[in-house]
Design a protein around this motif. Structure first.
Motif, PDB file in Angstrom:
ATOM      1  N   TYR A  93       0.829  -1.201   0.000  1.00  0.00           N
ATOM      2  CA  TYR A  93       0.000   0.000   0.000  1.00  0.00           C
ATOM      3  C   TYR A  93       0.871   1.262   0.000  1.00  0.00           C
ATOM      4  O   TYR A  93       1.869   1.354   0.712  1.00  0.00           O
ATOM      5  CB  TYR A  93      -0.902   0.013   1.227  1.00  0.00           C
ATOM      6  CG  TYR A  93      -1.729   1.274   1.362  1.00  0.00           C
ATOM      7  CD1 TYR A  93      -2.703   1.583   0.420  1.00  0.00           C
ATOM      8  CD2 TYR A  93      -1.509   2.164   2.411  1.00  0.00           C
ATOM      9  CE1 TYR A  93      -3.453   2.740   0.525  1.00  0.00           C
ATOM     10  CE2 TYR A  93      -2.261   3.324   2.522  1.00  0.00           C
ATOM     11  CZ  TYR A  93      -3.227   3.610   1.576  1.00  0.00           C
ATOM     12  OH  TYR A  93      -3.973   4.751   1.689  1.00  0.00           O
ATOM     13  N   GLY A  94       0.474   2.229  -0.808  1.00  0.00           N
ATOM     14  CA  GLY A  94       1.236   3.457  -0.963  1.00  0.00           C
ATOM     15  C   GLY A  94       2.199   3.405  -2.124  1.00  0.00           C
ATOM     16  O   GLY A  94       2.942   4.347  -2.365  1.00  0.00           O
ATOM     17  N   ALA A 100       5.951   6.929  -6.286  1.00  0.00           N
ATOM     18  CA  ALA A 100       5.467   6.596  -4.942  1.00  0.00           C
ATOM     19  C   ALA A 100       6.232   5.404  -4.387  1.00  0.00           C
ATOM     20  O   ALA A 100       6.637   5.399  -3.229  1.00  0.00           O
ATOM     21  CB  ALA A 100       3.975   6.299  -4.971  1.00  0.00           C
ATOM     22  N   ARG A 141      -3.459  -3.256  -0.001  1.00  0.00           N
ATOM     23  CA  ARG A 141      -3.791  -2.646   1.282  1.00  0.00           C
ATOM     24  C   ARG A 141      -4.426  -3.720   2.142  1.00  0.00           C
ATOM     25  O   ARG A 141      -5.533  -4.197   1.852  1.00  0.00           O
ATOM     26  CB  ARG A 141      -4.755  -1.472   1.100  1.00  0.00           C
ATOM     27  CG  ARG A 141      -5.057  -0.745   2.401  1.00  0.00           C
ATOM     28  CD  ARG A 141      -5.831   0.531   2.133  1.00  0.00           C
ATOM     29  NE  ARG A 141      -5.887   1.363   3.325  1.00  0.00           N
ATOM     30  CZ  ARG A 141      -6.352   2.607   3.339  1.00  0.00           C
ATOM     31  NH1 ARG A 141      -6.811   3.149   2.221  1.00  0.00           N
ATOM     32  NH2 ARG A 141      -6.367   3.300   4.457  1.00  0.00           N
ATOM     33  N   HIS A 166       7.152   0.376   2.658  1.00  0.00           N
ATOM     34  CA  HIS A 166       6.256  -0.415   1.802  1.00  0.00           C
ATOM     35  C   HIS A 166       6.777  -1.853   1.729  1.00  0.00           C
ATOM     36  O   HIS A 166       7.450  -2.229   0.776  1.00  0.00           O
ATOM     37  CB  HIS A 166       6.192   0.180   0.393  1.00  0.00           C
ATOM     38  CG  HIS A 166       5.920   1.647   0.356  1.00  0.00           C
ATOM     39  ND1 HIS A 166       4.700   2.187   0.657  1.00  0.00           N
ATOM     40  CD2 HIS A 166       6.728   2.688   0.057  1.00  0.00           C
ATOM     41  CE1 HIS A 166       4.748   3.500   0.544  1.00  0.00           C
ATOM     42  NE2 HIS A 166       5.982   3.829   0.187  1.00  0.00           N
TER      43      HIS A 166
END
Length: 247
Positions: A93-94, A100, A141, A166
């Motif tokens: 997630y992210g 990112a 996620r 992450h």
């Protein structure tokens, strides 16, 4: 013509599950085979290593790699990702979008390229891999399942942050279950905590790994030999002491 794990120098861990230890940084890449799909776990430290992994997977299965899971955004695990242009790419997630995922401190490709060169990768190979980086299309996620066919389902779990912001783990259920840990666990040296590590939450990430695999699983570190749950618990306790995290 397909070949065996052993003929390619891979370590067979369970039925349809194997890994290899790449030269240079002793980085693990994993492979999970299903009747309908093939999952690669991490992609090596350069486009050349990624191409090697792609070809060896093809020789093992006669098919292409359909899914690629990146355990965390460090060059030695992701710089070969562009060698799998047709694969569905997963990260924690992210991690949506190249900058990112591959951006300690928000610096993106340049930070990864510079780190690779500092660690000894040839500058031209580092630049080529950084320029070719593919984005993560699927961010995990919590948890998601991948159906590889024939009843084989793999679980991808966002277990971090810890080693990075992450951290993705891959569980292959079975007897034994196999957990690909990324660099949350290292066997061939002390776990490395760079500027993107989250030390205060790393022991808890290892607790989540242990909850995922259980006492009887095989745990595959990002670097080094396959370990058991007792090793992961000992490394968790050592990290808690090292970073002053109360348990």
């Amino acid at each position: 013509m397909t070949v065996t794990w052993e003929e390619l120098g891979w370590e067979r861990l369970a039925d349809g599950v194997g890994r290899c230890r790449l030269p240079g940084w002793d980085c693990t890449a994993g492979l999970v085979l299903g009747p309908d799909a093939t999952l690669m776990v991490d992609a090596g430290s350069s486009l050349e290593e990624g191409a090697r992994l792609r070809e060896e997977a093809r020789r093992l299965t006669g098919r292409r790699v359909t899914h690629l899971a990146l355990t965390h955004p460090h060059f030695d695990h992701v710089f070969g990702a562009a060698a799998f242009p047709d694969a569905e790419v997963y990260g924690a997630y992210g991690a949506v979008g190249t900058d990112a995922l591959f951006a300690p401190g928000g610096q993106g490709r340049e930070a990864l390229r510079a780190d690779a060169v500092a660690e000894g990768l040839d500058a031209r190979r580092a630049a080529a891999a950084a320029d070719a980086l593919v984005p993560v299309r699927h961010e995990v996620r919590g948890e998601c399942g991948l159906d590889l066919g024939g009843g084989r389902r793999v679980r991808l779990t966002d277990v971090g942050p810890g080693h990075t912001g992450h951290d993705l783990a891959v569980l292959v259920p079975g007897a034994p279950a196999v957990v690909f840990c990324g660099d949350l666990v290292e066997e061939s040296g002390e776990p490395q905590a760079g500027p993107d590590a989250v030390p205060a939450r790393w022991p808890a990430a290892l607790d989540r790994l242990l909850g995922l695999g259980g006492d009887d699983a095989l745990y595959v570190p990002g670097h080094g030999a396959v370990v058991d749950a007792a090793f992961v618990r000992a490394q968790r306790d050592a990290l808690a002491a090292r970073f002053g995290v109360s348990r």
